[in-house]
Design a protein around this motif. Sequence first.
Motif, PDB file in Angstrom:
ATOM      1  N   ASN A  55       0.816  -1.157   0.036  1.00 27.56           N
ATOM      2  CA  ASN A  55      -0.100   0.005   0.009  1.00 27.56           C
ATOM      3  C   ASN A  55       0.976   1.423   0.024  1.00 27.56           C
ATOM      4  OD1 ASN A  55      -2.723  -1.425   0.138  1.00 27.56           O
ATOM      5  ND2 ASN A  55      -2.234  -1.706   2.270  1.00 27.56           N
ATOM      6  N   ILE A  56       1.815   1.248  -0.866  1.00 30.99           N
ATOM      7  CA  ILE A  56       2.533   2.524  -1.110  1.00 30.99           C
ATOM      8  C   ILE A  56       1.817   3.359  -1.761  1.00 30.99           C
ATOM      9  CG2 ILE A  56       4.749   3.505  -2.053  1.00 30.99           C
ATOM     10  CD1 ILE A  56       6.091   0.807  -1.449  1.00 30.99           C
ATOM     11  N   PRO A  57       1.739   4.508  -1.293  1.00 27.77           N
ATOM     12  CA  PRO A  57       0.784   5.689  -2.169  1.00 27.77           C
ATOM     13  C   PRO A  57       1.655   6.327  -3.305  1.00 27.77           C
ATOM     14  CG  PRO A  57       1.543   6.620  -0.060  1.00 27.77           C
ATOM     15  CD  PRO A  57       1.822   5.244   0.065  1.00 27.77           C
ATOM     16  N   TYR A  58       1.227   6.045  -4.489  1.00 29.78           N
ATOM     17  CA  TYR A  58       1.823   6.883  -5.639  1.00 29.78           C
ATOM     18  C   TYR A  58       1.259   8.064  -6.064  1.00 29.78           C
ATOM     19  CZ  TYR A  58      -1.298   4.453  -8.866  1.00 29.78           C
ATOM     20  OH  TYR A  58      -2.447   3.982  -9.687  1.00 29.78           O
ATOM     21  N   GLY A  59       0.116   8.377  -5.462  1.00 29.95           N
ATOM     22  CA  GLY A  59      -0.835   9.492  -5.698  1.00 29.95           C
ATOM     23  C   GLY A  59      -1.781   9.914  -4.562  1.00 29.95           C
ATOM     24  N   HIS A  64      -4.924   4.809  -5.726  1.00 31.68           N
ATOM     25  CA  HIS A  64      -3.167   5.138  -6.076  1.00 31.68           C
ATOM     26  C   HIS A  64      -2.380   4.593  -5.278  1.00 31.68           C
ATOM     27  CE1 HIS A  64      -4.619   8.978  -8.352  1.00 31.68           C
ATOM     28  NE2 HIS A  64      -4.499   7.877  -9.103  1.00 31.68           N
ATOM     29  N   ARG A  65      -2.242   3.022  -5.146  1.00 28.32           N
ATOM     30  CA  ARG A  65      -1.534   2.169  -4.229  1.00 28.32           C
ATOM     31  C   ARG A  65      -0.837   1.307  -5.055  1.00 28.32           C
ATOM     32  NH1 ARG A  65      -2.868   6.024  -1.812  1.00 28.32           N
ATOM     33  NH2 ARG A  65      -3.894   6.425   0.228  1.00 28.32           N
ATOM     34  N   ASP A 130      -3.407   6.380 -14.286  1.00 26.44           N
ATOM     35  CA  ASP A 130      -2.732   5.958 -13.121  1.00 26.44           C
ATOM     36  C   ASP A 130      -1.541   5.188 -13.339  1.00 26.44           C
ATOM     37  OD1 ASP A 130      -5.282   6.939 -11.799  1.00 26.44           O
ATOM     38  OD2 ASP A 130      -6.364   5.080 -11.717  1.00 26.44           O
ATOM     39  N   LEU A 131      -1.253   4.568 -14.373  1.00 33.86           N
ATOM     40  CA  LEU A 131      -0.321   3.826 -14.682  1.00 33.86           C
ATOM     41  C   LEU A 131       1.032   4.865 -14.980  1.00 33.86           C
ATOM     42  CD1 LEU A 131       1.650   1.403 -15.276  1.00 33.86           C
ATOM     43  CD2 LEU A 131       0.626   1.441 -17.564  1.00 33.86           C
ATOM     44  N   THR A 132       0.694   5.796 -15.685  1.00 37.49           N
ATOM     45  CA  THR A 132       1.786   6.758 -15.854  1.00 37.49           C
ATOM     46  C   THR A 132       2.043   7.573 -14.628  1.00 37.49           C
ATOM     47  OG1 THR A 132       0.916   7.467 -17.947  1.00 37.49           O
ATOM     48  CG2 THR A 132       2.485   8.986 -17.259  1.00 37.49           C
TER      49      THR A 132
END
Length: 298
Positions: A55-59, A64-65, A130-132
């Motif tokens: 569950n690392i937030p990327y956004g 976004h995890r 989201d992928l980007t």
Amino acid sequence: MPLKQFSSHLQRLKSQLDQKTALAKAIYRDFRIYDLGSFALNRMTPKSGYTVQRNIPYGLKARHRLDLYKAKQLRDTQPLLVFVHGGAWMHGDKKEYHFVGEAFAKEGFNVAVINYHLAPEHIFPSSIDDLTLALNFLNQSNLKLNIAVENIVLMGHSAGAFNVMSALYHPTPYRLQNLQAIRAIIGLAGPYNFDYKGDPLCADAFDQNIPYQQVMPYYFIEQNHVKHYLFTAEKDNVVGLSNSTDLNEKLLALGNHSQLIPVPRVGHITMIGSVSSLFSRFFSTKRQILQALDDVFK
């Protein structure tokens, strides 16, 4: 049109609709069965040989995890494999793919398994956005995460294969901060060129007013350095073989590296399950993926 002919026409339309509905129900059932299978796979997946940060937030938004699987014995090239799940853009979660992270982390790869927003609330190109975002986050946060980002492979199954292909080939190209580091794309049973209008499984994932020719990655291929490995399932009754064969031909025609790789004895859903450490010795899927990865980093 005479009444009898009109009635016959209606019957044919009803028959076609019934067939599509039956197929959609069968696929939906298969996805639900796969949920149970992935739960069992994940429960029995070995816990050694890697570590996991979940569950690392990327956004900023809830989906976004990502989960990051880190190899305890990393290959010399320090590769990063970014995996995107399938589910007709309507279904799926990274927690169901613990077995994918384990399968390749134990082979010396760091593996990021990402979540993305799902339809019908979020339609194309939301999942590509989201992928980007996730790829740019990994690039920016590599020191904090203690990962290398010089050798990246994008891998996706089904809708996820479409997503990873669309991250590079899109109507409006994305600003990927580390584009040159993307060494390869591995697409597993990907739908790269199909008409989604009225599709019983995934119509709600796309704007029905936009022609598929303005969306599908097939129409936006350009020449680049990326190696493409297009895997097809022998018993796939969901995604037509032409999605991969046509894309392969177009990539080669433009001078790109592309390889079409058929996998025997697997279907659309079972293809991804067959990479699990529990089953990979019975199928060639994982072995062939590793051969492709060896080819990338030779």
